[in-house]
Design a protein around this motif. Structure first.
Motif, PDB file in Angstrom:
ATOM      1  N   LEU A  59      35.525  37.005  43.851  1.00  0.00           N
ATOM      2  CA  LEU A  59      36.860  36.728  43.307  1.00  0.00           C
ATOM      3  C   LEU A  59      36.841  35.586  42.285  1.00  0.00           C
ATOM      4  O   LEU A  59      37.400  35.705  41.192  1.00  0.00           O
ATOM      5  CB  LEU A  59      37.798  36.359  44.468  1.00  0.00           C
ATOM      6  CG  LEU A  59      39.171  35.799  44.097  1.00  0.00           C
ATOM      7  CD1 LEU A  59      39.993  36.846  43.368  1.00  0.00           C
ATOM      8  CD2 LEU A  59      39.915  35.345  45.354  1.00  0.00           C
ATOM      9  N   ALA A 113      40.212  44.969  41.650  1.00  0.00           N
ATOM     10  CA  ALA A 113      39.588  45.921  42.564  1.00  0.00           C
ATOM     11  C   ALA A 113      39.738  45.477  44.019  1.00  0.00           C
ATOM     12  O   ALA A 113      39.922  44.290  44.302  1.00  0.00           O
ATOM     13  CB  ALA A 113      38.106  46.035  42.212  1.00  0.00           C
ATOM     14  N   THR A 189      40.620  50.005  30.410  1.00  0.00           N
ATOM     15  CA  THR A 189      39.845  48.766  30.264  1.00  0.00           C
ATOM     16  C   THR A 189      38.612  49.033  29.411  1.00  0.00           C
ATOM     17  O   THR A 189      37.819  49.924  29.719  1.00  0.00           O
ATOM     18  CB  THR A 189      39.448  48.225  31.652  1.00  0.00           C
ATOM     19  OG1 THR A 189      40.656  47.963  32.372  1.00  0.00           O
ATOM     20  CG2 THR A 189      38.637  46.952  31.549  1.00  0.00           C
ATOM     21  N   LYS A 264      43.111  47.552  27.333  1.00  0.00           N
ATOM     22  CA  LYS A 264      42.948  46.249  27.998  1.00  0.00           C
ATOM     23  C   LYS A 264      41.553  45.679  27.704  1.00  0.00           C
ATOM     24  O   LYS A 264      40.551  46.342  27.971  1.00  0.00           O
ATOM     25  CB  LYS A 264      43.122  46.405  29.510  1.00  0.00           C
ATOM     26  CG  LYS A 264      42.884  45.122  30.298  1.00  0.00           C
ATOM     27  CD  LYS A 264      43.267  45.290  31.772  1.00  0.00           C
ATOM     28  CE  LYS A 264      43.109  43.998  32.561  1.00  0.00           C
ATOM     29  NZ  LYS A 264      41.752  43.731  32.987  1.00  0.00           N
ATOM     30  N   SER A 286      42.383  40.194  26.669  1.00  0.00           N
ATOM     31  CA  SER A 286      41.743  39.877  27.949  1.00  0.00           C
ATOM     32  C   SER A 286      40.236  39.820  27.795  1.00  0.00           C
ATOM     33  O   SER A 286      39.652  40.591  27.024  1.00  0.00           O
ATOM     34  CB  SER A 286      42.111  40.963  28.981  1.00  0.00           C
ATOM     35  OG  SER A 286      41.453  40.737  30.218  1.00  0.00           O
ATOM     36  N   GLY A 289      39.182  37.975  32.794  1.00  0.00           N
ATOM     37  CA  GLY A 289      39.165  36.747  33.594  1.00  0.00           C
ATOM     38  C   GLY A 289      37.822  36.040  33.530  1.00  0.00           C
ATOM     39  O   GLY A 289      37.389  35.426  34.514  1.00  0.00           O
ATOM     40  N   GLY A 320      44.319  35.854  31.712  1.00  0.00           N
ATOM     41  CA  GLY A 320      43.202  34.914  31.702  1.00  0.00           C
ATOM     42  C   GLY A 320      43.660  33.481  31.919  1.00  0.00           C
ATOM     43  O   GLY A 320      44.156  32.841  30.988  1.00  0.00           O
ATOM     44  N   PHE A 322      46.195  32.209  33.609  1.00  0.00           N
ATOM     45  CA  PHE A 322      47.630  31.878  33.712  1.00  0.00           C
ATOM     46  C   PHE A 322      47.938  31.415  35.135  1.00  0.00           C
ATOM     47  O   PHE A 322      47.789  32.180  36.092  1.00  0.00           O
ATOM     48  CB  PHE A 322      48.504  33.085  33.329  1.00  0.00           C
ATOM     49  CG  PHE A 322      48.529  33.296  31.846  1.00  0.00           C
ATOM     50  CD1 PHE A 322      49.536  32.741  31.072  1.00  0.00           C
ATOM     51  CD2 PHE A 322      47.521  34.012  31.218  1.00  0.00           C
ATOM     52  CE1 PHE A 322      49.540  32.900  29.692  1.00  0.00           C
ATOM     53  CE2 PHE A 322      47.517  34.179  29.843  1.00  0.00           C
ATOM     54  CZ  PHE A 322      48.530  33.628  29.077  1.00  0.00           C
ATOM     55  N   GLY A 342      45.868  37.353  37.531  1.00  0.00           N
ATOM     56  CA  GLY A 342      44.823  37.990  38.333  1.00  0.00           C
ATOM     57  C   GLY A 342      44.569  37.210  39.608  1.00  0.00           C
ATOM     58  O   GLY A 342      45.266  37.387  40.614  1.00  0.00           O
ATOM     59  N   PRO A 344      45.378  34.336  40.971  1.00  0.00           N
ATOM     60  CA  PRO A 344      46.386  33.649  41.805  1.00  0.00           C
ATOM     61  C   PRO A 344      47.068  34.566  42.835  1.00  0.00           C
ATOM     62  O   PRO A 344      47.281  34.156  43.982  1.00  0.00           O
ATOM     63  CB  PRO A 344      47.399  33.125  40.778  1.00  0.00           C
ATOM     64  CG  PRO A 344      46.597  32.938  39.547  1.00  0.00           C
ATOM     65  CD  PRO A 344      45.595  34.065  39.542  1.00  0.00           C
TER      66      PRO A 344
HETATM   67  C1  LIG Z   1      38.540  40.057  41.817  1.00  0.00           C
HETATM   68  C2  LIG Z   1      38.887  40.650  40.500  1.00  0.00           C
HETATM   69  C3  LIG Z   1      38.811  42.013  40.328  1.00  0.00           C
HETATM   70  C4  LIG Z   1      39.149  42.580  39.104  1.00  0.00           C
HETATM   71  N1  LIG Z   1      39.131  43.928  38.993  1.00  0.00           N
HETATM   72  C5  LIG Z   1      39.547  44.495  37.831  1.00  0.00           C
HETATM   73  C6  LIG Z   1      39.636  45.898  37.725  1.00  0.00           C
HETATM   74  O1  LIG Z   1      39.369  46.627  38.678  1.00  0.00           O
HETATM   75  N2  LIG Z   1      40.032  46.405  36.536  1.00  0.00           N
HETATM   76  C7  LIG Z   1      40.353  45.613  35.460  1.00  0.00           C
HETATM   77  O2  LIG Z   1      40.703  46.123  34.388  1.00  0.00           O
HETATM   78  N3  LIG Z   1      40.309  44.276  35.560  1.00  0.00           N
HETATM   79  C8  LIG Z   1      39.922  43.697  36.714  1.00  0.00           C
HETATM   80  N4  LIG Z   1      39.896  42.348  36.824  1.00  0.00           N
HETATM   81  C9  LIG Z   1      40.368  41.519  35.689  1.00  0.00           C
HETATM   82  C10 LIG Z   1      41.885  41.268  35.791  1.00  0.00           C
HETATM   83  O3  LIG Z   1      42.611  42.429  35.539  1.00  0.00           O
HETATM   84  C11 LIG Z   1      42.346  40.211  34.796  1.00  0.00           C
HETATM   85  O4  LIG Z   1      41.907  40.579  33.515  1.00  0.00           O
HETATM   86  C12 LIG Z   1      41.869  38.800  35.120  1.00  0.00           C
HETATM   87  O5  LIG Z   1      41.771  38.604  36.505  1.00  0.00           O
HETATM   88  C13 LIG Z   1      42.825  37.773  34.538  1.00  0.00           C
HETATM   89  O6  LIG Z   1      42.334  36.489  34.686  1.00  0.00           O
HETATM   90  P1  LIG Z   1      42.751  35.497  35.884  1.00  0.00           P
HETATM   91  O7  LIG Z   1      42.084  35.984  37.116  1.00  0.00           O
HETATM   92  O8  LIG Z   1      42.196  34.186  35.410  1.00  0.00           O
HETATM   93  O9  LIG Z   1      44.254  35.467  36.000  1.00  0.00           O
HETATM   94  C14 LIG Z   1      39.545  41.764  38.023  1.00  0.00           C
HETATM   95  C15 LIG Z   1      39.616  40.368  38.216  1.00  0.00           C
HETATM   96  C16 LIG Z   1      39.296  39.816  39.417  1.00  0.00           C
HETATM   97  C17 LIG Z   1      39.404  38.332  39.591  1.00  0.00           C
END
Ligand SMILES: Cc1cc2nc3c(=O)[nH]c(=O)nc-3n(C[C@H](O)[C@H](O)[C@H](O)COP(=O)(O)O)c2cc1C
Length: 393
Positions: A59, A113, A189, A264, A286, A289, A320, A322, A342, A344
């Motif tokens: 995570l 996920a 994505t 995305k 994006s 993250g 990203g 926030f 994401g 939080p």
């Molecule tokens: C644990 C985890 C799993 C994620 N799984 C996916 C996913 O399955 N598909 C996707 O497009 N982005 C996925 N992301 C990215 C998020 O959609 C998002 O772009 C990102 O978490 C935003 O940043 P933040 O966590 O700093 O808020 C995942 C991010 C995390 C932290």
């Protein structure tokens, strides 16, 4: 926990320390109830306690040395708010409209996920929390539960995030299931089809003794067999893309569905221009993250050139790092239509299930409304580039 034990705990938990550094303060002790949280970082100690260590590393981590995770957080601090005074902000309108649908706040739930890695109720709990705060949820292809199970808990049209699959037929089945469950937007994505170097996550996995069947099996085939979204799909056929999501592929997907197509993972003006040229209905700025390329470019650094290119023609969402209402305000002032969170909400989910997700959203929504008032903006339409300034370094 006394201070010495707390400091020892911090030393043993580099990920918690990283999060604390990002929060600008030390994390407090575990919360008793979700309502006790004063900001989203307050969920961290309990969330980490509740989650298996390899899931926690998955995570919190990013790519390589997690530099882009930090870059996302730091980029928010590069912007300052230019607050206007003496405006009557007794009644403000925090809502926005995306693809004809009104949202009470410009804060969406990003796709992530395997929510059952964080809470037994998985995406159903997330959906309930999001619903309670009227926040749009984007469901991941790699969700623990199926879209038809999550949709009723959300009680409105979900958005569906697609990881394109090596076999087009599998992508087609996933898109079909999403549309049948009432999803209105397909977020494709494009930033991680070829995988990425998740050192922190892999290190977390090595440390722990057993793998968790809630979110993955021991082999790729197991993974798909046990993964909600892939029910009924031959595991031998199911395999994530492994190659770039070309516009030809997007065209083929668009032909399958009436859902709006959002791309995305955009980080440059050039790709934003390609999205316009190829008829995308929207984009999400994006870098996954900080889990994709380790560019060291925060999404808030990429936003201005992208907003300039798109020039209001389609919605520009961003995610990203926030974590606060001020972050949301600044993104809107630069020109974003909405933001997604994401990690939080997964902290909230891990700590308290649906109630935690709800409280995380409530905190960010309330902080955003407070920032709007303090900056003298009566509606989201009134938030403009005049409300931000880039910090002089
Ligand atoms: C644990 C985890 C799993 C994620 N799984 C996916 C996913 O399955 N598909 C996707 O497009 N982005 C996925 N992301 C990215 C998020 O959609 C998002 O772009 C990102 O978490 C935003 O940043 P933040 O966590 O700093 O808020 C995942 C991010 C995390 C932290």
């Amino acid at each position: 926990m006394n201070r010495r034990r707390f400091l020892r705990h911090l030393q043993q938990s580099p990920l918690l320390a990283l999060a604390a550094q990002m929060a600008g303060q030390q994390p407090k002790k575990a919360l008793a109830t979700a309502k006790d949280a004063l900001d989203v970082f307050d969920f961290l100690p309990l969330a980490e306690k509740n989650v298996q260590s390899q899931h926690w590393a998955y995570l919190m981590g990013g790519s390589d040395d997690d530099g882009t995770v930090r870059a996302n957080a730091n980029a928010h601090a590069q912007w300052q708010i230019r607050a206007r005074r003496q405006v009557d902000v007794d009644q403000i309108d925090t809502s926005i409209t995306l693809f004809g649908q009104r949202h009470a706040y410009p804060i969406l739930v990003a796709p992530a996920a395997a929510h059952q890695a964080f809470h037994a109720e998985g995406e159903v709990a997330t959906a309930r929390g999001a619903k309670a705060r009227g926040a749009q949820m984007i469901l991941s292809t790699n969700a623990s539960l199926q879209v038809r199970e999550v949709a009723p808990a959300f009680g409105g049209p979900l958005w569906y995030q697609l990881y394109t699959q090596a076999e087009f037929e599998v992508s087609k089945r996933l898109v079909g299931a999403a549309e049948q469950a009432g999803c209105t937007v397909l977020a494709i994505t494009v930033d991680s089809a070829t995988g990425s170097n998740r050192v922190t996550a892999n290190r977390g996995g090595v440390k722990t003794e057993q793998r968790c069947r809630a979110c993955h099996g021991l082999t790729q085939a197991d993974y798909y067999k046990e993964h909600g979204m892939f029910e009924g799909i031959d595991p031998a056929m199911a395999k994530a893309g492994g190659r770039a999501v070309t516009w030809t592929l997007v065209e083929r997907l668009r032909a399958l569905t009436k859902m709006k197509i959002v791309i995305k993972g955009i980080m440059t003006a050039e790709d934003a221009a390609n999205c316009l040229r190829n008829g995308a209905d929207g984009i999400v700025v994006s870098n996954h993250g900080g889990r994709s390329e380790n560019s060291l470019q925060g999404t808030m650094e990429a936003l201005p050139e992208i907003v300039e290119t798109i020039n209001g023609r389609i919605p520009v969402l961003i995610d990203g790092g926030f974590r606060r209402g001020t972050d949301v305000f600044k993104a809107l002032a630069i020109g974003a239509s909405a933001i997604c969170i994401g990690r939080p909400y997964i902290w909230g989910l891990s700590a308290f299930g649906a109630e935690g997700v709800e409280r995380v959203l409530e905190l960010m929504q309330t902080e955003f409304a407070t920032t709007m008032k303090l900056a003298g903006t009566i509606s989201t339409r009134h938030i403009s580039p005049l409300h931000v300034r880039r910090r002089m370094m």
